[in-house]
Design an enzyme around this catalytic site. Structure first.
Site, PDB file in Angstrom:
ATOM      1  N   ASN A  54       9.736  33.950   5.925  1.00  0.00           N
ATOM      2  CA  ASN A  54       8.271  34.016   5.905  1.00  0.00           C
ATOM      3  C   ASN A  54       7.773  33.638   7.298  1.00  0.00           C
ATOM      4  O   ASN A  54       7.489  32.477   7.580  1.00  0.00           O
ATOM      5  CB  ASN A  54       7.731  33.048   4.842  1.00  0.00           C
ATOM      6  CG  ASN A  54       6.245  33.244   4.588  1.00  0.00           C
ATOM      7  OD1 ASN A  54       5.519  33.773   5.439  1.00  0.00           O
ATOM      8  ND2 ASN A  54       5.775  32.810   3.430  1.00  0.00           N
ATOM      9  N   VAL A 107       4.225  31.692   7.824  1.00  0.00           N
ATOM     10  CA  VAL A 107       4.289  30.267   7.486  1.00  0.00           C
ATOM     11  C   VAL A 107       5.142  29.512   8.503  1.00  0.00           C
ATOM     12  O   VAL A 107       4.800  28.390   8.910  1.00  0.00           O
ATOM     13  CB  VAL A 107       4.842  30.073   6.057  1.00  0.00           C
ATOM     14  CG1 VAL A 107       5.133  28.604   5.785  1.00  0.00           C
ATOM     15  CG2 VAL A 107       3.846  30.607   5.030  1.00  0.00           C
ATOM     16  N   HIS A 108       6.258  30.119   8.922  1.00  0.00           N
ATOM     17  CA  HIS A 108       7.115  29.467   9.919  1.00  0.00           C
ATOM     18  C   HIS A 108       6.352  29.239  11.226  1.00  0.00           C
ATOM     19  O   HIS A 108       6.460  28.172  11.840  1.00  0.00           O
ATOM     20  CB  HIS A 108       8.343  30.324  10.165  1.00  0.00           C
ATOM     21  CG  HIS A 108       9.180  29.842  11.309  1.00  0.00           C
ATOM     22  ND1 HIS A 108       9.865  28.648  11.284  1.00  0.00           N
ATOM     23  CD2 HIS A 108       9.424  30.389  12.538  1.00  0.00           C
ATOM     24  CE1 HIS A 108      10.508  28.487  12.430  1.00  0.00           C
ATOM     25  NE2 HIS A 108      10.242  29.515  13.214  1.00  0.00           N
ATOM     26  N   TYR A 157       5.424  20.965  13.469  1.00  0.00           N
ATOM     27  CA  TYR A 157       6.697  20.567  14.071  1.00  0.00           C
ATOM     28  C   TYR A 157       6.529  20.153  15.535  1.00  0.00           C
ATOM     29  O   TYR A 157       6.910  19.039  15.933  1.00  0.00           O
ATOM     30  CB  TYR A 157       7.691  21.726  13.956  1.00  0.00           C
ATOM     31  CG  TYR A 157       9.083  21.398  14.450  1.00  0.00           C
ATOM     32  CD1 TYR A 157       9.968  20.665  13.678  1.00  0.00           C
ATOM     33  CD2 TYR A 157       9.508  21.850  15.700  1.00  0.00           C
ATOM     34  CE1 TYR A 157      11.242  20.371  14.125  1.00  0.00           C
ATOM     35  CE2 TYR A 157      10.781  21.559  16.157  1.00  0.00           C
ATOM     36  CZ  TYR A 157      11.635  20.819  15.366  1.00  0.00           C
ATOM     37  OH  TYR A 157      12.899  20.532  15.819  1.00  0.00           O
ATOM     38  N   HIS A 189       4.542  24.241  -2.722  1.00  0.00           N
ATOM     39  CA  HIS A 189       5.261  24.866  -3.837  1.00  0.00           C
ATOM     40  C   HIS A 189       4.932  24.173  -5.155  1.00  0.00           C
ATOM     41  O   HIS A 189       4.715  24.838  -6.182  1.00  0.00           O
ATOM     42  CB  HIS A 189       6.773  24.818  -3.575  1.00  0.00           C
ATOM     43  CG  HIS A 189       7.272  25.904  -2.681  1.00  0.00           C
ATOM     44  ND1 HIS A 189       7.141  25.871  -1.323  1.00  0.00           N
ATOM     45  CD2 HIS A 189       7.912  27.075  -2.966  1.00  0.00           C
ATOM     46  CE1 HIS A 189       7.677  26.957  -0.788  1.00  0.00           C
ATOM     47  NE2 HIS A 189       8.155  27.708  -1.766  1.00  0.00           N
ATOM     48  N   TYR A 202       7.161  24.721 -22.521  1.00  0.00           N
ATOM     49  CA  TYR A 202       7.320  24.995 -23.950  1.00  0.00           C
ATOM     50  C   TYR A 202       7.263  23.693 -24.753  1.00  0.00           C
ATOM     51  O   TYR A 202       6.580  23.608 -25.768  1.00  0.00           O
ATOM     52  CB  TYR A 202       8.652  25.696 -24.169  1.00  0.00           C
ATOM     53  CG  TYR A 202       8.989  25.949 -25.624  1.00  0.00           C
ATOM     54  CD1 TYR A 202       8.405  27.001 -26.323  1.00  0.00           C
ATOM     55  CD2 TYR A 202       9.904  25.136 -26.299  1.00  0.00           C
ATOM     56  CE1 TYR A 202       8.720  27.231 -27.653  1.00  0.00           C
ATOM     57  CE2 TYR A 202      10.224  25.365 -27.624  1.00  0.00           C
ATOM     58  CZ  TYR A 202       9.637  26.409 -28.289  1.00  0.00           C
ATOM     59  OH  TYR A 202       9.943  26.634 -29.612  1.00  0.00           O
TER      60      TYR A 202
END
Length: 481
Positions: A370, A373-374, A382, A407, A471
């Protein structure tokens, strides 16, 4: 002088050695040819010679194309058998109308639409704050406070509404995804404009007049009356609503003052990508209905009873269709959808992905899988951490932790349960990346196989974990009540 003569003698020696080797090789070839002629004249007609088996390393044989074709055919036949078995067992379950009905049947699905419209509030507030900062009507500290509060609300408000009103999970995933993308874009917008203000301040201090831009201007060409007109934007001329919303709509997360632009829209290319979008979307929907949902439903009882052999069998059964859909989704989103958006906006940078399928390590996979995003993580997370004196290892963990948060945000909020499976799975990539970098260095095939195995097996495990918890937490509780 002695050193020079020594070098000359050494070069002569090496040259004579190479000449002797050449002569010896030619002499050996001549001997082999002579032996071959001699064998041909023998009465027993010999056919044997010195040779290694093809699978031996010393043979130097590397052409296994036929075996690769065999593996492809076997894979296709095995998947065809599974698909036919699925049709015989469940019949045809594909129903596009059912998907539309699923999204519209919930009475509380519409708050998601309002949440998507409310994203414009955060965009306009950031834009207004940046305009005031450019005119120096706000101090940097107050502007920072306003922007931080606004950015936090961009993530908190959608999550709060979804958790309180319990809208359709499918719509909620889209809402959380768009909110996350807008959040990342606005962070980049704020950072770049801050860099421009700092550069302008430096220019004023040095008493020089020049255009302020964060990079070399890229040609943006527009056809006007048959001529190409090139225009460059400098700070604070970039602070317009047109510029702001162009960035919000472009398929990138990193803001800059002058984006690369194409001259025209290629209609044939655009039509191909649109057809791909429509076809692949229907194909993924059909595969989920026909293959994923029955397999997941059949996995609930073994998961609830913790029957480990059956759980492993269902996991492996789910791995193949899940991975196939994941590959289709990659092409659908990163190639078809993003290229459609880029073509309509004449956005020139189409490097949305690199050759992640050849990745030899987990780190290389996440760098190439990706690219938008990187680039955002490298530019705004970073490298700033490195400039503050943070080690590379800690900065990498911070990048993976940020990715893990988003995520988890995309899964836990729509499903209204916090099990941190996605968060833990992303953080586990850090030791896995370190392991592949250390033990698979120079062993490209082994590293690539580890990357593929983590993708094929890891995703079904996460799916079964979330489906099981959803569930247990919703279906069984509502049934018992």
């Amino acid at each position: 002088m002695a050193t020079k003569s020594g070098i000359i003698k050494k070069s002569k020696t090496e040259g004579s050695a190479r000449l002797r080797r050449t002569i010896s090789v030619n002499h050996a070839d001549a001997i082999n040819k002579e032996q071959q002629r001699h064998k041909e004249n023998e009465p027993d007609k010999p056919i044997h010679r010195h040779a290694d088996s093809l699978f031996s390393t010393d043979s130097g044989f590397t052409n296994y194309r036929g075996l690769l074709n065999l593996c492809i055919l076997l894979l296709a036949l095995s998947n065809a058998r599974l698909f036919i078995e699925n049709l015989i067992k469940y019949g045809i379950l594909i129903d596009p109308v059912k998907v539309i009905h699923y999204f519209l049947q919930e009475p509380y699905s519409w708050p998601n639409a309002l949440l998507l419209l409310s994203v414009n509030i955060y965009i306009l507030l950031i834009y207004g704050t940046e305009v005031l900062l450019s005119k120096e009507w706000l101090t940097e500290k107050i502007g920072l406070i306003f922007n931080v509060i606004n950015l936090l609300l961009c993530l908190i408000v959608p999550a709060t509404v979804i958790l309180y009103l319990h809208p359709n999970p499918g719509f909620s995933v889209v809402t959380c995804g768009i909110s996350s993308v807008v959040f990342l874009k606005l962070v980049s917008y704020v950072c770049v404009n801050k860099w421009c203000r700092q550069k302008r301040s430096e220019v004023r201090k040095s008493h020089r007049r020049k255009s302020v831009s964060m990079s070399e201007p890229v040609s943006t060409a527009d056809m006007m009356n048959g001529e190409i007109k090139t225009a460059y934007v400098s700070y604070p001329d970039n602070l317009t609503l047109n510029n702001m919303y162009y960035f919000i709509c472009t398929p990138t997360l990193c803001y800059e003052l002058n984006f690369p632009r194409t001259i025209r829209i290629r209609k044939r290319f655009l039509l191909k990508r649109i057809v791909e979008m429509m076809f692949l979307a229907q194909l993924m929907t059909g595969l989920v209905q026909q293959w994923i949902i029955p397999t997941v439903n059949n996995s609930l009882k073994p998961l609830t009873d913790m029957e480990i052999p059956l759980v492993i069998e269902r996991l492996l059964k789910l791995a193949v269709p899940n991975h196939l859909i994941w590959l289709i989704f990659f092409y659908w989103f990163f190639h078809s959808c993003l290229n459609v958006t880029a073509e309509l906006l004449r956005f020139g940078d189409r490097e949305f992905y690199k050759d992640w399928w050849n990745a030899d390590s987990i780190s290389e996979f996440w760098q190439n899988w990706n690219v938008p995003v990187h680039r955002w993580a490298l530019r705004h997370l970073y490298k700033p951490l490195l400039r503050r004196g943070v080690s590379k290892q800690v900065a990498s963990v911070a990048v993976f932790a940020t990715s893990a948060f988003f995520h988890e945000y995309l899964l836990s909020v729509p499903l209204r349960m916090f099990r941190v499976w996605a968060f833990s799975a992303m953080l586990s990539q850090v030791p896995l990346a370190m392991m592949t970098a250390k033990f698979c260095k120079g062993r490209h095939q082994v590293g690539n196989m580890i990357v593929w195995m983590s993708l094929i097996v890891g995703q079904p495990i996460a799916i079964l974990a979330y489906v099981h918890d959803y569930y247990i937490g919703n279906v069984l509780l509502s049934f018992n009540n």
